[in-house]
Write a protein that holds these residues in place. Structure first.
Motif, PDB file in Angstrom:
ATOM      1  N   TYR A 139     -17.158 -14.946 -30.230  1.00 26.69           N
ATOM      2  CA  TYR A 139     -16.970 -14.317 -31.540  1.00 26.69           C
ATOM      3  C   TYR A 139     -15.608 -13.642 -31.642  1.00 26.69           C
ATOM      4  N   LEU A 140     -15.161 -13.037 -30.549  1.00 25.66           N
ATOM      5  CA  LEU A 140     -13.828 -12.426 -30.556  1.00 25.66           C
ATOM      6  C   LEU A 140     -12.746 -13.476 -30.809  1.00 25.66           C
ATOM      7  N   LEU A 141     -12.915 -14.638 -30.208  1.00 28.25           N
ATOM      8  CA  LEU A 141     -11.929 -15.703 -30.401  1.00 28.25           C
ATOM      9  C   LEU A 141     -11.919 -16.218 -31.838  1.00 28.25           C
ATOM     10  N   ARG A 142     -13.028 -16.081 -32.533  1.00 31.81           N
ATOM     11  CA  ARG A 142     -13.083 -16.512 -33.932  1.00 31.81           C
ATOM     12  C   ARG A 142     -12.393 -15.527 -34.870  1.00 31.81           C
ATOM     13  N   MET A 143     -12.295 -14.271 -34.438  1.00 36.10           N
ATOM     14  CA  MET A 143     -11.771 -13.229 -35.320  1.00 36.10           C
ATOM     15  C   MET A 143     -10.298 -13.442 -35.613  1.00 36.10           C
ATOM     16  N   ARG A 144      -9.975 -13.296 -36.900  1.00 39.51           N
ATOM     17  CA  ARG A 144      -8.598 -13.367 -37.346  1.00 39.51           C
ATOM     18  C   ARG A 144      -8.132 -11.979 -37.770  1.00 39.51           C
ATOM     19  N   GLN A 145      -6.849 -11.799 -37.850  1.00 36.44           N
ATOM     20  CA  GLN A 145      -6.305 -10.518 -38.285  1.00 36.44           C
ATOM     21  C   GLN A 145      -6.880 -10.140 -39.647  1.00 36.44           C
ATOM     22  N   GLY A 146      -7.392  -8.917 -39.734  1.00 38.01           N
ATOM     23  CA  GLY A 146      -7.955  -8.439 -40.990  1.00 38.01           C
ATOM     24  C   GLY A 146      -9.436  -8.673 -41.156  1.00 38.01           C
ATOM     25  N   ASP A 147     -10.049  -9.490 -40.289  1.00 37.21           N
ATOM     26  CA  ASP A 147     -11.502  -9.659 -40.347  1.00 37.21           C
ATOM     27  C   ASP A 147     -12.187  -8.316 -40.056  1.00 37.21           C
ATOM     28  N   ILE A 148     -13.443  -8.202 -40.452  1.00 35.52           N
ATOM     29  CA  ILE A 148     -14.183  -6.942 -40.320  1.00 35.52           C
ATOM     30  C   ILE A 148     -15.177  -7.015 -39.165  1.00 35.52           C
ATOM     31  N   LEU A 149     -15.102  -6.041 -38.279  1.00 30.33           N
ATOM     32  CA  LEU A 149     -16.153  -5.837 -37.281  1.00 30.33           C
ATOM     33  C   LEU A 149     -16.882  -4.562 -37.676  1.00 30.33           C
ATOM     34  N   TYR A 150     -18.105  -4.723 -38.177  1.00 34.53           N
ATOM     35  CA  TYR A 150     -18.907  -3.603 -38.670  1.00 34.53           C
ATOM     36  C   TYR A 150     -19.905  -3.228 -37.578  1.00 34.53           C
ATOM     37  N   LEU A 151     -19.754  -2.022 -37.039  1.00 36.29           N
ATOM     38  CA  LEU A 151     -20.603  -1.577 -35.933  1.00 36.29           C
ATOM     39  C   LEU A 151     -21.442  -0.368 -36.342  1.00 36.29           C
ATOM     40  N   VAL A 152     -22.672  -0.335 -35.852  1.00 34.00           N
ATOM     41  CA  VAL A 152     -23.578   0.794 -36.076  1.00 34.00           C
ATOM     42  C   VAL A 152     -23.891   1.386 -34.705  1.00 34.00           C
ATOM     43  N   ASP A 153     -23.513   2.639 -34.490  1.00 37.67           N
ATOM     44  CA  ASP A 153     -23.685   3.238 -33.158  1.00 37.67           C
ATOM     45  C   ASP A 153     -24.043   4.711 -33.291  1.00 37.67           C
ATOM     46  N   PHE A 154     -25.299   5.034 -32.956  1.00 33.10           N
ATOM     47  CA  PHE A 154     -25.782   6.404 -32.992  1.00 33.10           C
ATOM     48  C   PHE A 154     -26.003   6.895 -31.557  1.00 33.10           C
ATOM     49  N   ARG A 155     -26.185   8.206 -31.438  1.00 34.96           N
ATOM     50  CA  ARG A 155     -26.375   8.744 -30.090  1.00 34.96           C
ATOM     51  C   ARG A 155     -27.585   8.116 -29.429  1.00 34.96           C
ATOM     52  N   ARG A 178     -11.369  -4.202 -28.038  1.00 31.95           N
ATOM     53  CA  ARG A 178     -10.770  -5.539 -27.915  1.00 31.95           C
ATOM     54  C   ARG A 178     -10.577  -6.190 -29.286  1.00 31.95           C
ATOM     55  N   ALA A 179     -11.536  -5.988 -30.179  1.00 31.26           N
ATOM     56  CA  ALA A 179     -11.405  -6.565 -31.520  1.00 31.26           C
ATOM     57  C   ALA A 179     -10.206  -5.971 -32.249  1.00 31.26           C
ATOM     58  N   ALA A 180     -10.014  -4.661 -32.121  1.00 34.14           N
ATOM     59  CA  ALA A 180      -8.917  -3.995 -32.822  1.00 34.14           C
ATOM     60  C   ALA A 180      -7.569  -4.289 -32.184  1.00 34.14           C
ATOM     61  N   GLN A 181      -7.493  -4.203 -30.856  1.00 40.02           N
ATOM     62  CA  GLN A 181      -6.216  -4.321 -30.167  1.00 40.02           C
ATOM     63  C   GLN A 181      -5.782  -5.757 -29.928  1.00 40.02           C
ATOM     64  N   GLN A 182      -6.725  -6.619 -29.565  1.00 39.86           N
ATOM     65  CA  GLN A 182      -6.369  -7.986 -29.202  1.00 39.86           C
ATOM     66  C   GLN A 182      -6.505  -8.973 -30.355  1.00 39.86           C
ATOM     67  N   ARG A 231     -10.393  -5.336 -38.254  1.00 43.35           N
ATOM     68  CA  ARG A 231     -10.543  -3.999 -38.837  1.00 43.35           C
ATOM     69  C   ARG A 231     -11.958  -3.514 -38.547  1.00 43.35           C
ATOM     70  N   VAL A 232     -12.069  -2.461 -37.766  1.00 41.05           N
ATOM     71  CA  VAL A 232     -13.378  -1.958 -37.341  1.00 41.05           C
ATOM     72  C   VAL A 232     -13.884  -0.933 -38.360  1.00 41.05           C
ATOM     73  N   VAL A 233     -15.101  -1.150 -38.826  1.00 37.64           N
ATOM     74  CA  VAL A 233     -15.794  -0.195 -39.697  1.00 37.64           C
ATOM     75  C   VAL A 233     -16.996   0.321 -38.913  1.00 37.64           C
ATOM     76  N   LEU A 234     -17.134   1.623 -38.837  1.00 42.28           N
ATOM     77  CA  LEU A 234     -18.165   2.240 -37.997  1.00 42.28           C
ATOM     78  C   LEU A 234     -19.115   3.095 -38.816  1.00 42.28           C
ATOM     79  N   MET A 235     -20.425   2.848 -38.648  1.00 45.61           N
ATOM     80  CA  MET A 235     -21.440   3.778 -39.122  1.00 45.61           C
ATOM     81  C   MET A 235     -21.965   4.508 -37.896  1.00 45.61           C
TER      82      MET A 235
END
Length: 282
Positions: free
Chosen positions: A172-188, A200-204, A208-212
């Motif tokens: 999936y990382l290899l499929r990502m292009r610049q500007g694609d959205i990685l939407y993550l949900v992460d609670f305690r 890795r998605a943001a740097q490599q 664009r990471v969106v976090l809930m």
């Protein structure tokens, strides 16, 4: 009030140097504030006395209390159901009514924590047909991620829910292009592997990471372009995702209603291709 909220509340009264300090603290929150004061001073390019004045301005008595508050927040983010359980908790009226009342309060807090401008910005990102959308959550919070994925797939193409098996993530990382959205949900209690994925998605891949996340803020935030903090503390042994689900449904409903012609065409095409038990195998 957590330290991040104190800083944001005092934002309009901060000097130029204090805004630089605030940015340094929030860029790697809360870890940046756990270093010795002289290290934070060097990193933020302000003096140690300026840090002391800043800490007082946000309502804390000194740098030691500032760090104690940050450490307390870290502990809150790692609390298990066993630690959250409070025997003898007061219940007002019936249990169901009391629980729903608390959930309703959490939804109202979420509406205040996420500005309408940020909400519209995130909806715009998820609508942009040039961006592919990749979605994933943690061990339990993936329920919210799957809910978002399910509805977005009814609205638009190129929406993918990542599997839980980390061995498949490179594909999936290899499929990502610049500007694609990685939407993550992460609670305690936050998922370290999700943080690695975000980095890795943001740097490599320049996604664009969106976090809930919750008010204690997942470590993923340091890699995210948009962070939505929603309340999850129910006062019981289980955190509640009621507010997170409400925000998620608000997002997908807003997108569907504001792009109704596209949504209707997509649903009609989807329904036409659905398989049913009565389909003729020929």
């Amino acid at each position: 009030m957590i330290v991040r909220e104190r800083i944001e509340k005092a934002a309009e009264s901060l000097t130029i140097g204090e805004r630089k300090l605030a940015a340094a603290i929030l860029s790697d929150y809360p870890f940046s504030g756990l270093s010795p004061i002289h290290e934070l001073a060097r990193h933020s390019e302000v003096s140690a006395p300026s840090i002391s004045r800043f800490v007082t301005k946000i309502g804390l008595e000194g740098y030691q209390e500032f760090q104690r508050e940050l450490i307390s927040e870290l502990k809150q983010g790692l609390r298990s159901p066993i630690e959250l359980h409070a025997p003898g908790r007061e219940v007002k009226g019936g249990y169901l009514g009391d629980f729903i009342a608390k959930s309703t309060t959490q939804m109202a807090i979420a509406a205040d924590a996420i500005t309408e401008e940020q909400f519209n910005q995130i909806c715009g990102l998820l609508t942009d047909p040039k961006r592919r959308i990749y979605v994933l959550g943690g061990r339990i919070s993936d329920t919210i991620a799957k809910h978002l994925t399910f509805h977005l797939q009814f609205i638009r193409k190129d929406v993918y829910h990542l599997p839980g098996n980390t061995e498949s993530w490179p594909d999936y990382l290899l499929r990502m292009r610049q500007g694609d959205i990685l939407y993550l949900v992460d609670f305690r209690r936050y998922e370290p592997m999700l943080e690695q994925l975000a980095r890795r998605a943001a740097q490599q891949r320049h996604a664009r990471v969106v976090l809930m996340t919750d008010k204690w803020i997942s470590p993923i935030a340091k890699h995210a372009r948009e962070v939505m903090p929603v309340p999850i503390d129910s006062g019981t042994l289980w955190d509640t995702y009621s507010a997170a689900l409400a925000v998620t449904e608000a997002i997908v409903t807003h997108i569907a209603e504001h792009h109704w012609d596209q949504t209707r065409s997509r649903i009609e095409a989807w329904e036409a291709l659905r398989l049913t038990p009565m389909d003729d195998p020929r």
